[in-house]
Design an enzyme around this catalytic site. Structure first.
Site, mmCIF file in Angstrom:
data_model
loop_
_atom_site.group_PDB
_atom_site.id
_atom_site.type_symbol
_atom_site.label_atom_id
_atom_site.label_comp_id
_atom_site.label_asym_id
_atom_site.label_seq_id
_atom_site.Cartn_x
_atom_site.Cartn_y
_atom_site.Cartn_z
ATOM 1 N N GLU A 386 35.641 22.617 43.852
ATOM 2 C CA GLU A 386 37.371 22.037 43.901
ATOM 3 C C GLU A 386 38.010 23.285 44.934
ATOM 4 O O GLU A 386 38.902 24.118 45.150
ATOM 5 C CB GLU A 386 37.631 23.542 42.724
ATOM 6 C CG GLU A 386 37.038 23.417 41.580
ATOM 7 C CD GLU A 386 37.613 23.864 39.915
ATOM 8 O OE1 GLU A 386 37.668 24.821 39.886
ATOM 9 O OE2 GLU A 386 37.499 23.401 38.930
ATOM 10 N N GLU A 465 33.024 19.735 34.219
ATOM 11 C CA GLU A 465 34.005 20.832 33.545
ATOM 12 C C GLU A 465 34.891 20.510 32.415
ATOM 13 O O GLU A 465 35.244 19.680 32.620
ATOM 14 C CB GLU A 465 34.429 22.365 34.837
ATOM 15 C CG GLU A 465 32.895 22.797 35.494
ATOM 16 C CD GLU A 465 33.734 23.401 36.249
ATOM 17 O OE1 GLU A 465 34.728 24.481 36.086
ATOM 18 O OE2 GLU A 465 32.999 23.649 37.744
#
Ligand code: GAL
Length: 756
Positions: A386, A465
């Site tokens: 991320e 995710e």
């Protein structure tokens, strides 16, 4: 030829550092410890996230075996959090940065005859030059020498790694293993013999090659040779071969390495993932490697047990090693059970300066060279999880990965859209259901890949995710909240099955984990798991578990306490049954209220959960409990009865392993559940347990614990040198009539490990 010794026993530890001690540590001020070790045992929750950040000191005496005369001595560290400096007999030898990678240090020339002293400064502060640090991350990294330490006694040349490279065509492999040699002597022509043995140990291929090795480091590939009629590795039949690589210099055996591997191809395509040419939808969960109290510092048996939980209990086919290199024990077990691995470097949302970037690139090299032979690994995740785009940095990352491994795709996990795709696969954490799904906008369970990538064409794509912070659930949360989390997972996996533009979806996450105060529920735990931190299931776990073929295992998990007052309006419905049965029958108020069938809301799942929503009763009717019955192929195969007077009846105590090694620190999990007279968990019973062990075992964490959601797990570990035979663990439920429960464990020597 090498000799390998474990150095896990006999360390001295101090949670502080004083420069003078590097030369002459005052050992009487240190605590004797064995490895794996954490710098600070934490409480179950509500610790301070700063408690494990410190400079600490580890000392060990080292007397080489006689056989080491004239040989090289290489120290091997499998994982030290997060940075260490090594001093031998007072002299600085090496620094290593990065808490998840293997490091080796040649200490030969700093040793003398007799007793030597190793001193390690271990730095577990959050240094922003070392990934994953730099920003407050959503997990704890703990600190200490938390994985194994070994001593390799070798000849002048030793094999650092064998990267067992092959190209596969059908069941024929062209082999071209790369031998990564560390040679302190002159260049020489070596004779390498490769022997491949099948699962029974029978040699199926043996060949020899003469290879020129340089001085220093060299990594020649052997000329190509074919091996035929191989049995392939896949998730259902994870067939492994053993490979012995022997290096001779003339008649002298210089070194041998034995590794395990499997033969398979992986392909990431815009329409999905292919294993051995066959399409396979990836269904997975993210995993943190941490445990209560000890953090990361539990032995390989415990790490490996998570692979069993994921593959053999939850029945998922994929795990992501979020967000770092996980242990050899865990990865080897993934190979054995057929669990595909998305292997990732350390990092979390932050890209630091040059030193940080250098360490990240080194992490990629270490990940690929040390993990290359695991057939379970299907992809390398080489971005900082991320993080923002940084093309220069990531082009280099990708180049490093591709130069070391052309057989696997690369990827990097993003939370941003329209990110520059420099790798082979776009990986995205898709939490779109966060805002939408909870509000019932079903069409937005997952995002179309092109809306994420910003490209007009399709590329290989994977969801890495979902769920997680969107809907945290504690093991003691009410039925409705538990159910909602389960439904989010079911809905996302249903959408995962329906789409044909993604390799699969990996959910956040398998197990609850410890975290910093910026995240979590105010008690330093992120309750994002489908299982709790003790690896005990929440309802969401049953969504995955019930997808297994009923011919293999019948799964029948009603997600209900069937207690009327638990739900709104004093009704026992609605509830969900996660099962691979064909249908269920429900009896309430003493009679059948009908049969219930797999829900059309999840009809793309192999075994959609069953919703039970009608209740013929009135809220004030006399409650008689109920029964739920599962049918498969027309026959009753499972039944669960709920009493109208559920009361505390028993404590069920179980242990994962009945045999442990006592010549090293070995460990296993014990679970305890309070149940009623029907054997159903009593999640709101807040009992207290005391745990006692025999002298040859030790409890990890406190000996008095309150259950969490009616249950708890704890780990016991062996105490090397403290006796053989049998170990006992006795668990007592305080303030109850329940008799104490005693479990026994057989303790014996680990024949594969030589301790020094
Ligand atoms: C993601 C992150 C994970 C975890 C998760 C919680 O953004 O990558 O490490 O924090 O959120 O849902």
């Amino acid at each position: 030829m090498r000799e390998k010794y474990s150095l896990n026993l006999g360390w001295y530890f101090k949670p502080s550092f004083n420069a003078v001690e590097k030369v002459a540590p005052a050992l009487d001020t240190y605590e004797p410890v064995n490895l794996p070790h954490t710098v600070k045992e934490l409480s179950y929750n509500c610790f301070s996230h700063a408690e494990t950040a410190m400079l600490s000191s580890y000392v060990r005496k080292l007397t080489l075996p006689e056989s080491a005369a004239g040989k090289r001595a290489i120290l091997e560290f499998m994982g030290v959090m997060a940075r260490y400096e090594l001093y031998v007999n007072g002299t600085f030898i090496a620094e290593h940065r990065g808490g998840y990678s293997r490091s080796r240090v040649d200490i030969t020339k700093y040793l003398h005859e007799g007793e030597n002293l190793l001193f390690m400064l271990v730095d577990s502060t959050e240094n922003d030059e070392i990934p994953p640090f730099g920003k407050t991350i959503d997990y704890m990294c703990f600190g200490g020498i938390y994985r194994d330490v070994n001593l390799l006694v070798t000849d002048a040349a030793y094999i650092e790694d064998v990267m067992f490279r092959y190209d596969l065509n059908g069941t024929t492999a062209e082999l071209y293993p790369e031998i990564r040699l560390n040679n302190a002597g002159e260049a020489f022509d070596g004779d390498v013999t490769v022997t491949i043995r099948d699962a029974e140990g029978t040699p199926v291929k043996q060949y020899a090659a003469r290879v020129p090795f340089g001085a220093g480091f060299s990594n020649p590939e052997l000329a190509r040779v074919s091996a035929e009629n191989l049995t392939l590795w896949d998730t259902e039949h994870p067939y492994l071969y053993t490979v012995d690589v022997e290096l001779r210099r003339g008649t002298h055996i210089e070194d041998t390495v034995t590794l395990k591997t499997g033969f398979r191809t992986v392909l990431a395509a815009p329409d999905g993932f292919y294993l051995n040419g066959e399409k396979l939808k990836l269904v997975g969960l993210d995993r943190h490697q941490s445990y209560p109290y000890a953090g990361y510092a539990l032995p390989e048996r415990v790490q490996a047990a998570d692979a069993d939980v994921l593959r053999n209990y939850l029945h998922v086919n994929t795990v992501r090693t979020s967000h770092y290199l996980q242990s050899e024990g865990f990865l080897s077990r993934c190979d054995e059970v057929g669990l595909l691995v998305f292997s990732e470097i350390p990092g979390w949302g932050y890209i630091g300066g040059e030193k940080f970037k250098e360490t990240s690139h080194q992490d990629i090299r270490d990940m690929i060279t040390t993990q290359y032979n695991h057939p379970s690994i299907f992809i390398w995740s080489i971005r900082i999880n991320e993080s923002a785009d940084d093309d220069e940095f990531y082009l280099k990352s990708n180049e490093i990965a591709h130069s070391l491994d052309k057989s696997r795709p690369t990827t990097g996990v993003r939370c941003i859209k329209n990110s520059h795709l420099l790798e082979d696969v776009y990986a995205f954490n898709d939490f779109i259901h966060m805002t939408r799904e909870v509000k019932h906008y079903r069409e937005l369970v997952l995002t179309n890949q092109q809306s994420v990538t910003g490209l007009t064409h399709r590329v290989p794509y994977i969801v890495t995710e979902y769920s997680g912070h969107v809907y945290p659930v504690k093991p003691f949360d009410g039925e409705e909240r538990q159910l909602r989390q389960a439904q989010i997972h079911a809905r996302v996996q249903n959408a995962n099955m329906e789409r044909n533009d993604a390799m699969g979806a990996i959910g956040w996450c398998a197990f609850d984990y410890q975290t910093h105060g910026d995240y979590g529920s105010g008690d330093k735990i992120c309750y994002h798991g489908v299982m709790d931190i003790f690896r005990m299931p929440k309802y969401a776990a049953y969504v995955y578990r019930s997808q297994v073929d009923p011919a293999k295992e019948i799964v029948f998990e009603p997600c209900t306490l069937l207690a009327r007052g638990e739900n709104d309006d004093n009704k026992p419905v609605p509830f969900m049954v996660c099962t691979n049965c064909d249908y269920v029958e429900v009896e309430l108020y003493g009679k059948s209220i009908g049969n219930f069938f797999p829900s059309l809301s999840y009809c793309s799942l192999p075994h959609p959960p069953i919703m039970v929503d009608n209740d013929p009763g009135h809220w004030s009717d006399i409650w008689t409990g109920g029964t739920i019955i599962g049918y498969y192929k027309g026959k009753e195969v499972a039944r669960k009865t709920y009493s109208c007077d559920a009361h505390l009846d028993d404590l069920v105590v179980e242990i994962d392993d009945h045999e442990l090694y006592n010549t090293v620190v070995d460990s296993t999990r014990v679970t305890a559940r309070f149940v009623d007279q029907e054997g159903n968990l009593l999640p709101y019973y807040n009992g207290v347990l005391t745990i006692e062990t025999s002298n040859n075992l030790e409890i990890v964490g406190p000996a008095t614990v309150a259950v969490v959601g009616g249950r708890i797990g704890f780990w016991v570990k062996t105490k090397p040198g403290c006796g053989e035979g049998t170990g006992t663990i006795t668990v007592r439920a305080l303030n109850t009539q329940i008799p104490a429960k005693t479990l026994t464990v057989a303790l014996h020597e680990d024949p594969t490990i030589r301790c020094l």
